[in-house]
Design an enzyme around this catalytic site. Structure first.
Site, PDB file in Angstrom:
ATOM      1  N   THR A 343       0.883  -1.151   0.000  1.00  9.43           N
ATOM      2  CA  THR A 343       0.000   0.000   0.000  1.00  9.43           C
ATOM      3  C   THR A 343       0.925   1.206   0.000  1.00  9.43           C
ATOM      4  OG1 THR A 343      -1.611  -1.288   1.228  1.00  9.43           O
ATOM      5  CG2 THR A 343      -1.777   1.099   1.456  1.00  9.43           C
ATOM      6  N   THR A 361      -4.147   1.575  -2.372  1.00 13.05           N
ATOM      7  CA  THR A 361      -3.427   0.319  -2.532  1.00 13.05           C
ATOM      8  C   THR A 361      -3.933  -0.516  -3.706  1.00 13.05           C
ATOM      9  OG1 THR A 361      -2.721  -1.673  -1.304  1.00 13.05           O
ATOM     10  CG2 THR A 361      -5.000  -0.953  -1.026  1.00 13.05           C
ATOM     11  N   LEU A 362      -3.099  -1.471  -4.110  1.00 16.21           N
ATOM     12  CA  LEU A 362      -3.486  -2.558  -5.018  1.00 16.21           C
ATOM     13  C   LEU A 362      -3.570  -3.881  -4.250  1.00 16.21           C
ATOM     14  CD1 LEU A 362      -1.126  -1.677  -8.011  1.00 16.21           C
ATOM     15  CD2 LEU A 362      -3.624  -1.653  -8.099  1.00 16.21           C
ATOM     16  N   SER A 415      -7.142  -2.420   6.490  1.00 17.58           N
ATOM     17  CA  SER A 415      -6.362  -1.910   7.616  1.00 17.58           C
ATOM     18  C   SER A 415      -5.873  -0.483   7.371  1.00 17.58           C
ATOM     19  CB  SER A 415      -5.151  -2.817   7.874  1.00 17.58           C
ATOM     20  OG  SER A 415      -5.557  -4.101   8.289  1.00 17.58           O
TER      21      SER A 415
END
Length: 531
Positions: A343, A361-362, A415
């Site tokens: 991320t 992110t990916l 998260s």
């Protein structure tokens, strides 16, 4: 001031600020630039969260542009013939790809809270993609290290590796013409330039050819959601963070509330007593995460109960100050009523005091590894963040339950924890980090280092980090933790595991001398710049 994980993107953000743009203008420009310069995490084909502090009226806004499950997604889609979760399906397959939210999120933020036009903030990213970037040692190492995973997709291999299949070396130039064309379509057509028409058609086709179920209709139906941030108070400071489907904000506040019952300043930074009570608060928060957290549009998340001072006192009272708990003995709290590593995070503060904390992110490094042919867009594997099967760990070892089960149109639990700490109504600390399951605890420790241990932002960033996530029952520490401290923790009953460094925080702090920023030394290529 701009703090990001990649120096060129930081420079892009600073130039936007110099041109008179505000923090949102700069953050959107940085987000698009990182898609070019930091392809393993910066993205168009992923999603994330943006937290905004508006100085003029001291209000905070949480923009949720997390990926969504396609319309044909269902609870058991990642189970193999044996009924067990198959990680290949949720991580390295077309089924792993969630409907991307980044482009919609950036445009929504710009249109409502920015001052510049979309073509203005996209121009730097288009130029970088079209003219190419000089490959850094960090980019060269990551591409070479992941050649076997990325190279299996022909559409990816043709962009990130040379025609003879060899890797780019540091100092060579990487040009991404397909990505430049995609960015140009977005600049001209807005959201429709990505979620409809040629780009959408190519993304849907790529996902389906890889065995997935995403359609052009799924892309056209993507929606950004503006949510109310979660709020807490710690030592007189207001802590504002991301609400569900982020689990980070709730649990950062929950842990701060719990730790407020212990004299951390007296215990000292990274002393055995400090680490012990931090680990115990982490253990309990991650147990609650496993049961209660999910997409609030689909499940009732007990935000008020989890972040209440009464519940924090109950948790604090359950911590033995001299002895570690056993995770076998820790269970999610009984609450009433029931309510990637790869991320990247960046922080921006402008001359007016507006602040943006953005994490996107990916999921895994380079996501699924699949580039949609003809678009230059790397696609995520965020579907792995759902609970493929209750009680089965995901790619970061996190255990989830029914609240985070796969469901069409649902956003997977995350998260990611973009956070802003306010002092007297002004942005005092803007921070966040990548790191998968360790994002929450990394962000927590930066806050504690500043507010409890009086560190400046560089010290708070460089300080050693620890992590506990309930299961596996181990206290992860960085190598720099004092050996005597490790021995004391083991004597208390902790299973201490020394592992690689955690996080890559990008933070800005307001001081009497002005804005001070720090990029984490744990990752190469990052930069914090002001003007």
């Amino acid at each position: 001031m701009v703090a990001s994980q990649e120096a060129l993107a930081t420079q892009v953000g600073v130039e936007i600020l110099k041109q008179g743009g505000n923090a949102v203008d700069a953050s959107v420009a940085v987000g698009f630039a990182l898609a070019v310069t930091l392809p393993r995490a910066g993205n168009l084909g992923g999603g994330g969260f943006m937290l905004l502090h508006r100085a003029e009226n001291n209000t905070q806004v949480a923009i949720d542009y997390r990926e969504m499950a396609p319309g044909k997604a269902h609870r058991d889609m990642f189970l193999g013939d044996d009924g067990e979760a198959d990680p290949v399906l949720s991580r390295q397959h077309g089924l792993a790809v969630g409907v991307p939210g980044t482009v919609a999120g950036m445009i929504a933020a710009l249109e409502k809270y920015g001052t510049m036009s979309l073509p203005q903030v996209l121009a730097p990213a288009i130029k970088l993609a079209k003219e190419g970037i000089v490959v850094t040692p960090d980019l060269a190492n990551s591409l070479n290290g992941l050649k076997s995973r990325l190279g299996k997709w022909p559409s990816t291999k043709v962009i990130f590796y040379k025609p003879d299949g060899s890797s780019y070396k540091a100092g060579e130039r990487l040009i991404q013409l397909d990505l430049a064309q995609t960015l140009t379509r977005i600049a001209k057509q807005g959201q429709a330039g990505f979620y409809k028409g040629e780009t959408a058609k190519r993304i849907a086709a790529a996902v389906q050819q890889a065995g997935g179920v995403m359609t052009e209709v799924d892309l056209a139906n993507y929606k950004v959601v503006e949510r109310t941030p979660v709020n807490g108070e710690y030592h007189g400071y207001q802590v504002v963070s991301m609400p569900p489907p982020s689990s980070g904000g709730i649990h950062i506040i929950q842990m701060l509330n719990t730790l407020s019952h212990f004299p951390l300043k007296e215990y000292g930074a990274n002393g055995a007593k400090s680490i012990h009570v931090m680990a115990e608060s982490m253990r309990r928060a991650y147990a609650d995460r496993s049961l209660y957290l999910g997409d609030p549009d689909f499940v009732d998340v007990p935000v008020a109960a989890l972040t209440s001072q009464a519940y924090a006192k109950q948790l604090a009272d359950s911590i033995n100050p001299l002895k570690a708990s056993r995770s076998d003995d820790i269970h999610p709290g009984k609450l009433a009523p029931y309510e990637s590593d790869q991320t990247t995070h960046y922080s921006v503060v402008d001359r007016w005091g507006n602040a943006v904390s953005n994490t996107y992110t990916l999921n895994f490094s380079y996501g699924s590894g699949l580039v949609a042919a003809g678009t230059g867009v790397l696609l995520n594997n965020e579907m792995d963040d759902f609970s493929a099967k209750p009680g089965t760990p995901n790619g970061f070892g996190l255990i989830g339950g029914k609240a985070n089960a796969v469901e069409a149109g649902k956003r997977p639990l995350s998260s990611m924890s973009p956070t802003i700490v306010l002092k007297d109504g002004q942005a005092y600390l803007v921070t966040g980090s990548p790191g998968g399951s360790r994002i929450i605890t990394t962000t927590l420790q930066v806050i504690l280092n500043v507010l409890d241990h009086d560190m400046n932002i560089a010290e708070a960033t460089a300080a050693s980090r620890v992590h506990h996530q309930w299961w596996p029952d181990e206290l992860r520490v960085e190598k720099s933790i004092n050996p005597d401290t490790k021995a004391l923790l083991e004597a208390m009953g902790h299973k201490v595991k020394v592992k690689s460094s955690m996080g890559s925080t990008q933070s800005i702090m307001r001081t009497e001398q002005g804005l001070m920023g720090a990029s984490d030394p744990r990752r190469m290529g990052s930069a914090t710049l002001g003007y």
